[in-house]
Design a protein around this motif. Structure first.
Motif, PDB file in Angstrom:
ATOM      1  N   THR A 116       0.828  -1.205   0.000  1.00 41.08           N
ATOM      2  CA  THR A 116       0.000   0.000   0.000  1.00 41.08           C
ATOM      3  C   THR A 116       0.864   1.257   0.000  1.00 41.08           C
ATOM      4  N   LEU A 117       1.942   1.259   0.761  1.00 39.69           N
ATOM      5  CA  LEU A 117       2.853   2.404   0.761  1.00 39.69           C
ATOM      6  C   LEU A 117       3.465   2.591  -0.618  1.00 39.69           C
ATOM      7  N   ASP A 118       3.911   1.494  -1.222  1.00 40.35           N
ATOM      8  CA  ASP A 118       4.503   1.587  -2.562  1.00 40.35           C
ATOM      9  C   ASP A 118       3.484   2.106  -3.572  1.00 40.35           C
ATOM     10  N   TRP A 119       2.250   1.614  -3.466  1.00 44.79           N
ATOM     11  CA  TRP A 119       1.204   2.063  -4.381  1.00 44.79           C
ATOM     12  C   TRP A 119       0.913   3.547  -4.183  1.00 44.79           C
ATOM     13  N   ALA A 120       0.866   3.983  -2.930  1.00 41.81           N
ATOM     14  CA  ALA A 120       0.603   5.394  -2.643  1.00 41.81           C
ATOM     15  C   ALA A 120       1.721   6.274  -3.199  1.00 41.81           C
ATOM     16  N   LEU A 121       2.961   5.844  -3.030  1.00 43.42           N
ATOM     17  CA  LEU A 121       4.093   6.625  -3.535  1.00 43.42           C
ATOM     18  C   LEU A 121       4.072   6.742  -5.048  1.00 43.42           C
ATOM     19  N   LEU A 128      -5.902   9.874  -2.034  1.00 47.95           N
ATOM     20  CA  LEU A 128      -5.289   8.963  -1.074  1.00 47.95           C
ATOM     21  C   LEU A 128      -5.887   9.179   0.319  1.00 47.95           C
ATOM     22  N   CYS A 129      -7.191   9.286   0.364  1.00 50.64           N
ATOM     23  CA  CYS A 129      -7.849   9.418   1.658  1.00 50.64           C
ATOM     24  C   CYS A 129      -7.745   8.098   2.415  1.00 50.64           C
ATOM     25  N   VAL A 130      -8.077   8.124   3.693  1.00 54.62           N
ATOM     26  CA  VAL A 130      -7.939   6.942   4.540  1.00 54.62           C
ATOM     27  C   VAL A 130      -8.742   5.771   4.000  1.00 54.62           C
ATOM     28  N   ASP A 131      -9.952   6.032   3.546  1.00 53.23           N
ATOM     29  CA  ASP A 131     -10.797   4.946   3.049  1.00 53.23           C
ATOM     30  C   ASP A 131     -10.170   4.254   1.843  1.00 53.23           C
ATOM     31  N   VAL A 132      -9.578   5.043   0.952  1.00 51.71           N
ATOM     32  CA  VAL A 132      -8.933   4.474  -0.240  1.00 51.71           C
ATOM     33  C   VAL A 132      -7.732   3.631   0.170  1.00 51.71           C
ATOM     34  N   LEU A 133      -6.917   4.129   1.072  1.00 54.10           N
ATOM     35  CA  LEU A 133      -5.731   3.393   1.521  1.00 54.10           C
ATOM     36  C   LEU A 133      -6.121   2.129   2.271  1.00 54.10           C
ATOM     37  N   ALA A 134      -7.112   2.232   3.136  1.00 56.43           N
ATOM     38  CA  ALA A 134      -7.556   1.064   3.899  1.00 56.43           C
ATOM     39  C   ALA A 134      -8.110  -0.005   2.965  1.00 56.43           C
ATOM     40  N   ASP A 135      -8.856   0.422   1.955  1.00 54.36           N
ATOM     41  CA  ASP A 135      -9.404  -0.527   0.993  1.00 54.36           C
ATOM     42  C   ASP A 135      -8.289  -1.228   0.234  1.00 54.36           C
ATOM     43  N   HIS A 136      -7.257  -0.477  -0.149  1.00 54.80           N
ATOM     44  CA  HIS A 136      -6.129  -1.081  -0.866  1.00 54.80           C
ATOM     45  C   HIS A 136      -5.420  -2.110  -0.002  1.00 54.80           C
ATOM     46  N   ALA A 137      -5.327  -1.817   1.306  1.00 54.86           N
ATOM     47  CA  ALA A 137      -4.658  -2.734   2.237  1.00 54.86           C
ATOM     48  C   ALA A 137      -5.565  -3.873   2.677  1.00 54.86           C
ATOM     49  N   GLY A 138      -6.848  -3.818   2.314  1.00 53.80           N
ATOM     50  CA  GLY A 138      -7.776  -4.863   2.711  1.00 53.80           C
ATOM     51  C   GLY A 138      -8.078  -4.853   4.191  1.00 53.80           C
ATOM     52  N   MET A 139      -8.180  -3.649   4.782  1.00 55.27           N
ATOM     53  CA  MET A 139      -8.405  -3.523   6.216  1.00 55.27           C
ATOM     54  C   MET A 139      -9.560  -2.560   6.467  1.00 55.27           C
ATOM     55  N   SER A 140     -10.141  -2.660   7.647  1.00 51.32           N
ATOM     56  CA  SER A 140     -11.160  -1.693   8.026  1.00 51.32           C
ATOM     57  C   SER A 140     -10.491  -0.345   8.284  1.00 51.32           C
ATOM     58  N   ARG A 141     -11.252   0.719   8.154  1.00 47.14           N
ATOM     59  CA  ARG A 141     -10.717   2.065   8.375  1.00 47.14           C
ATOM     60  C   ARG A 141     -10.109   2.200   9.779  1.00 47.14           C
ATOM     61  N   ARG A 142     -10.825   1.716  10.771  1.00 49.35           N
ATOM     62  CA  ARG A 142     -10.367   1.846  12.158  1.00 49.35           C
ATOM     63  C   ARG A 142      -9.069   1.077  12.373  1.00 49.35           C
ATOM     64  N   ARG A 147      -3.101   0.590  12.999  1.00 56.03           N
ATOM     65  CA  ARG A 147      -1.904  -0.139  12.602  1.00 56.03           C
ATOM     66  C   ARG A 147      -0.929   0.739  11.815  1.00 56.03           C
ATOM     67  N   PHE A 148      -1.477   1.643  11.018  1.00 60.80           N
ATOM     68  CA  PHE A 148      -0.632   2.533  10.221  1.00 60.80           C
ATOM     69  C   PHE A 148       0.209   3.432  11.126  1.00 60.80           C
ATOM     70  N   ALA A 149      -0.441   4.011  12.135  1.00 63.30           N
ATOM     71  CA  ALA A 149       0.282   4.877  13.071  1.00 63.30           C
ATOM     72  C   ALA A 149       1.356   4.105  13.823  1.00 63.30           C
ATOM     73  N   GLU A 150       1.058   2.853  14.189  1.00 71.11           N
ATOM     74  CA  GLU A 150       2.049   2.028  14.887  1.00 71.11           C
ATOM     75  C   GLU A 150       3.254   1.739  14.001  1.00 71.11           C
ATOM     76  N   THR A 151       3.005   1.572  12.698  1.00 71.07           N
ATOM     77  CA  THR A 151       4.071   1.202  11.771  1.00 71.07           C
ATOM     78  C   THR A 151       4.904   2.387  11.326  1.00 71.07           C
ATOM     79  N   THR A 152       4.245   3.498  11.009  1.00 68.22           N
ATOM     80  CA  THR A 152       4.957   4.642  10.422  1.00 68.22           C
ATOM     81  C   THR A 152       5.214   5.776  11.397  1.00 68.22           C
ATOM     82  N   GLY A 153       4.509   5.776  12.530  1.00 71.36           N
ATOM     83  CA  GLY A 153       4.658   6.870  13.479  1.00 71.36           C
ATOM     84  C   GLY A 153       3.871   8.109  13.108  1.00 71.36           C
ATOM     85  N   ALA A 157      -3.078  10.535   6.907  1.00 70.36           N
ATOM     86  CA  ALA A 157      -3.160  11.850   6.268  1.00 70.36           C
ATOM     87  C   ALA A 157      -1.835  12.598   6.355  1.00 70.36           C
ATOM     88  N   ARG A 158      -1.214  12.578   7.523  1.00 72.48           N
ATOM     89  CA  ARG A 158       0.067  13.285   7.692  1.00 72.48           C
ATOM     90  C   ARG A 158       1.163  12.615   6.869  1.00 72.48           C
TER      91      ARG A 158
END
Length: 228
Positions: A116-121, A128-142, A147-153, A157-158
């Motif tokens: 998902t990060l590679d696709w976004a880049l 690239l709103c949260v819903d679009v990214l979550a859908d690409h990753a196959g995960m719920s928005r919540r 998990r994204f914040a835990e991984t990237t800090g 959106a930021r």
């Protein structure tokens, strides 16, 4: 008293700063934080002048700070003359943020977010709103947000804005594209939105940044802060 670059460390240790703010090179700023609890470390300015104590960021910023002292004591004409002999700009815009590297998480740290990060880049100009990214990753928005914040800090959106700004910096440095085109290529809705985000992140405008960093021209310098 002046503490230039790493010279901020002995200045802080001496106690003369009291509870005021200091600045040092962004790469070692975390080491200075907490060294003397009451001192605030500003990792964004190029220099800070309290009137009796001055500290600066890296080596080039030390020149900025010294030119600032010349300007304060002898006037802008004298500072301009010294700057001309040094072949530097007499006054720089912006702060340290424009020089800081912003690394992307290493592959082993990205886990299932890697694709998902590679696709976004590769699609920074897309939605690239949260819903679009979550859908690409196959995960719920919540779950994706957490998990994204835990991984990237950072929040999704930021992270997206930071990557778009990274891309924009590269285009400003290496192309002659108009600002409007760069804004579109990097996914900002307009040149105005691009400029607002750029100034907020780097304390300088895209146009000023281009003049400073474009590969075909000499790059100038940025500004500091004098407090009273």
């Amino acid at each position: 008293m002046a503490g230039l670059c790493l010279g901020a460390f002995p200045v802080v240790d001496s106690g003369v700063v009291g509870a005021r703010a200091v600045v040092t090179h962004w790469a070692v700023a975390p080491e200075l934080v907490g060294r003397v609890p009451q001192v605030t470390v500003d990792a964004s300015s190029l220099y800070l002048d309290h009137g009796d104590v001055l500290t600066s960021a890296g080596t080039a910023s030390a020149i900025d700070a010294c030119l600032h002292l010349v300007r304060a004591e002898l006037g802008s004409a004298a500072a301009a003359t010294v700057a001309r002999h040094l072949v530097v700009a007499p006054h720089r815009e912006g702060g340290q943020a424009q020089y800081v590297e912003r690394p992307i998480p290493e592959p082993e740290e990205r886990g299932r977010f890697g694709p998902t990060l590679d696709w976004a880049l590769a699609n920074l100009d897309a939605d690239l709103c949260v819903d679009v990214l979550a859908d690409h990753a196959g995960m719920s928005r919540r779950n994706f947000n957490r998990r994204f914040a835990e991984t990237t800090g950072a929040t999704p959106a930021r992270w997206v804005v930071a990557r778009r700004l990274d891309r924009a910096r590269g285009l400003l440095e290496n192309t002659t594209w108009p600002i409007d085109r760069i804004a579109r290529e990097c996914g900002f809705g307009s040149a105005v939105t691009f400029r607002q985000n750029f100034v907020a992140a780097f304390a300088t405008t895209p146009t000023s940044y281009r003049r400073r960093f474009e590969t075909s021209a000499y790059s100038g310098v940025a500004w500091g802060t004098r407090t009273t």
